[in-house]
Design an enzyme around this catalytic site. Structure first.
Site, PDB file in Angstrom:
ATOM      1  CB  SER A 131      -0.362   0.416   1.404  1.00 25.30           C
ATOM      2  OG  SER A 131      -1.007   1.120   1.261  1.00 25.30           O
ATOM      3  CD  GLU A 171     -14.873  -2.446   7.527  1.00 20.87           C
ATOM      4  OE1 GLU A 171     -15.623  -2.836   6.201  1.00 20.87           O
ATOM      5  OE2 GLU A 171     -14.699  -1.687   7.720  1.00 20.87           O
ATOM      6  CG  ASP A 204     -19.278   2.644   5.502  1.00 13.33           C
ATOM      7  OD1 ASP A 204     -20.026   3.540   5.425  1.00 13.33           O
ATOM      8  OD2 ASP A 204     -18.833   2.331   6.732  1.00 13.33           O
TER       9      ASP A 204
HETATM   10  P1  ADP Z   1     -12.504   4.660   8.189  1.00 13.10           P
HETATM   11  O1  ADP Z   1     -13.428   3.450   6.886  1.00 13.10           O
HETATM   12  O2  ADP Z   1     -12.706   5.503   8.411  1.00 13.10           O
HETATM   13  O3  ADP Z   1     -11.227   5.208   7.155  1.00 13.10           O
HETATM   14  P2  ADP Z   1     -11.661   2.152   9.519  1.00 13.10           P
HETATM   15  O4  ADP Z   1     -10.900   2.641  10.789  1.00 13.10           O
HETATM   16  O5  ADP Z   1     -12.592   1.659   9.560  1.00 13.10           O
HETATM   17  O6  ADP Z   1     -11.723   3.656   8.581  1.00 13.10           O
HETATM   18  O7  ADP Z   1     -10.423   2.300   8.677  1.00 13.10           O
HETATM   19  C1  ADP Z   1      -9.057   2.482   8.364  1.00 13.10           C
HETATM   20  C2  ADP Z   1      -8.368   1.345   8.162  1.00 13.10           C
HETATM   21  O8  ADP Z   1      -8.470   0.856   6.989  1.00 13.10           O
HETATM   22  C3  ADP Z   1      -6.897   1.363   8.336  1.00 13.10           C
HETATM   23  O9  ADP Z   1      -6.340   1.427   9.433  1.00 13.10           O
HETATM   24  C4  ADP Z   1      -5.987   0.726   7.204  1.00 13.10           C
HETATM   25  O10 ADP Z   1      -5.552  -0.675   7.536  1.00 13.10           O
HETATM   26  C5  ADP Z   1      -7.412   0.181   5.946  1.00 13.10           C
HETATM   27  N1  ADP Z   1      -6.911   1.614   4.890  1.00 13.10           N
HETATM   28  C6  ADP Z   1      -7.562   1.654   4.297  1.00 13.10           C
HETATM   29  N2  ADP Z   1      -6.911   2.755   3.684  1.00 13.10           N
HETATM   30  C7  ADP Z   1      -5.587   2.090   2.737  1.00 13.10           C
HETATM   31  C8  ADP Z   1      -5.156   1.713   2.166  1.00 13.10           C
HETATM   32  N3  ADP Z   1      -5.052   2.718   1.498  1.00 13.10           N
HETATM   33  N4  ADP Z   1      -3.846   1.161   2.195  1.00 13.10           N
HETATM   34  C9  ADP Z   1      -3.882   0.506   3.258  1.00 13.10           C
HETATM   35  N5  ADP Z   1      -5.132   0.455   4.246  1.00 13.10           N
HETATM   36  C10 ADP Z   1      -6.087   0.491   4.034  1.00 13.10           C
HETATM   37 MG    MG Z   2     -14.111   2.070   7.661  1.00 19.93          MG
END
Ligand code: ADP
Ligand code: MG
Length: 368
Positions: free
Chosen positions: A65, A157, A169
């Site tokens: 990522s 999830e 979502d």
């Molecule tokens: P939200 O969905 O509101 O942004 P969440 O806690 O549900 O917050 O999800 C965030 C998590 O999703 C991050 O901590 C990571 O583990 C994962 N994630 C989201 N986007 C990425 C990305 N671009 N690269 C890697 N992990 C990601």
């Molecule tokens: Mg989320």
């Protein structure tokens, strides 16, 4: 922003064959209605999560990522998915659930790049899940419709990542295109896509307030709703109408007010859909403010900083409406601005907020 193929090549020594993406989202109206089996109206934001994929002829998966976890690929074997309690669980969860549902997939090299702010309530998690599932769907021409893909992403999830999330979502990320909102019935999953009128530009501003006990407060609200529904003899608060509000208000405090929020919020979603469809931005804005007042006074999930952001937005000439979006106890507001005014409104609201609150707001939409 898309994925640079030369970055992929530098990592894996070959070019990607599949390139897909999925957007982040913001809820327009219909807050705390999903677990009461009512209505929600989320829409997508311009920021997206991109996934590039090159299939492999073995069962290894490698993934990098650009946002999290550094440059060394995380590597695992299909069938050998194990939760690591980090970002890789979203990817592993998708392959685990795909295989569990009988879809034939092979290994792959993957690169994730995203402009969706991570962990800011714009559902970067659903964007990652949906984009990853889309990449495997395209690589193997899987017979997987958009609703089935959303449900699969949700299962990844809930069951693999271990986050007890609803379906909203993943549904909006999977189904809605730019400038579309998803009118979703959380009980039946019936949905309709609604095109947003050209007279509105969305603004989302994060207050910088994150409540430490928000998950506890969330559980308390859910339990209160269950108690109110049981006391009123319905399966879920969704089954009540405006006529039932006096009966609900006779319940011990605060159950009546909790029920009144849910009942009126469900009605506001229906009215908002009608207002959007006839292009009535004044009415849509009124519904936004009314939703905010209901969340503040009846559901008690706002905080003074969020109320300040809503009031500052309301005093701007180019604004139709504003409200707290998301679960509350901090978080963000969503503002309906006139087209072309979003950036100016966001900048003015942010600077007044920063001055008056002593905190730093972050403008999430329009994209900085
Ligand atoms: P939200 O969905 O509101 O942004 P969440 O806690 O549900 O917050 O999800 C965030 C998590 O999703 C991050 O901590 C990571 O583990 C994962 N994630 C989201 N986007 C990425 C990305 N671009 N690269 C890697 N992990 C990601
Ligand atoms: Mg989320």
């Amino acid at each position: 922003m898309t994925i640079d193929p030369s970055r992929f090549e530098a990592l894996y020594g070959r070019r990607p064959e599949v390139r897909v993406s999925a957007p982040g989202r913001v809820n327009l109206i219909g807050e705390h209605t999903d677990y009461n089996e009512g209505f929600v109206l989320p829409t997508v934001i311009p920021q997206r999560t991109h996934v590039a994929l090159a299939p492999r002829d073995d069962r290894q998966v490698r993934v990098v990522s650009g946002q999290v976890g550094g440059d060394a690929p995380f590597e695992y074997r299909l069938g050998g998915e194990r939760p690591r309690h980090d970002w890789t669980d979203y990817v592993q969860g998708v392959t685990r659930v795909l295989a569990g549902e009988g879809f034939a997939i092979a290994g792959a090299d993957l690169l994730v790049e995203s402009t969706v702010p991570v962990g800011s309530g714009l559902s970067s998690s659903a964007a990652l899940l949906v984009a990853t599932a889309r990449a495997f769907r395209e690589a193997h021409a899987l017979p997987l419709g958009d609703v089935a893909l959303a449900r699969l992403a949700q299962r990844a999830e809930t069951d693999f990542v271990g986050a007890p999330v609803g379906i909203m979502d993943q549904m909006v990320c999977s189904l809605a295109s730019d400038r579309e909102a998803l009118f979703l019935d959380a009980r039946t999953l019936d949905y309709r896509l609604i095109t947003l009128p050209p007279e509105v530009e969305l603004v989302v501003i994060n207050s910088g307030v994150a409540h430490q006990h928000s998950s506890g407060d969330y559980r308390t609200r859910r339990a209160e709703c269950e108690r109110a529904a049981a006391a009123l003899g319905v399966a879920a608060l969704r089954d009540l109408g405006a006529d039932d509000v006096p009966r609900a208000m006779a319940l011990p405090e605060p159950l009546g007010r909790r029920a009144r929020h849910v009942v009126t919020e469900d009605d506001r979603v229906l009215e908002a859909v009608a207002a959007i469809e006839r292009g009535d931005l004044v009415e849509l804005g009124r519904l936004f403010y009314a939703s905010h007042v209901s969340m503040r006074d009846d559901y008690e999930v706002s905080v003074p900083e969020i109320d300040l952001l809503v009031e500052l937005a309301r005093s701007e000439p180019g604004v139709h409406g504003a409200r707290l979006t998301g679960g509350g106890f901090g978080g963000s507001v969503v503002i309906l601005a006139r087209p072309g005014e979003g950036r100016r409104v966001a900048g003015r609201v942010k600077s007044a907020y920063d001055r008056q609150s002593g905190r730093a707001a972050t403008v999430l939409v329009p994209e900085p």
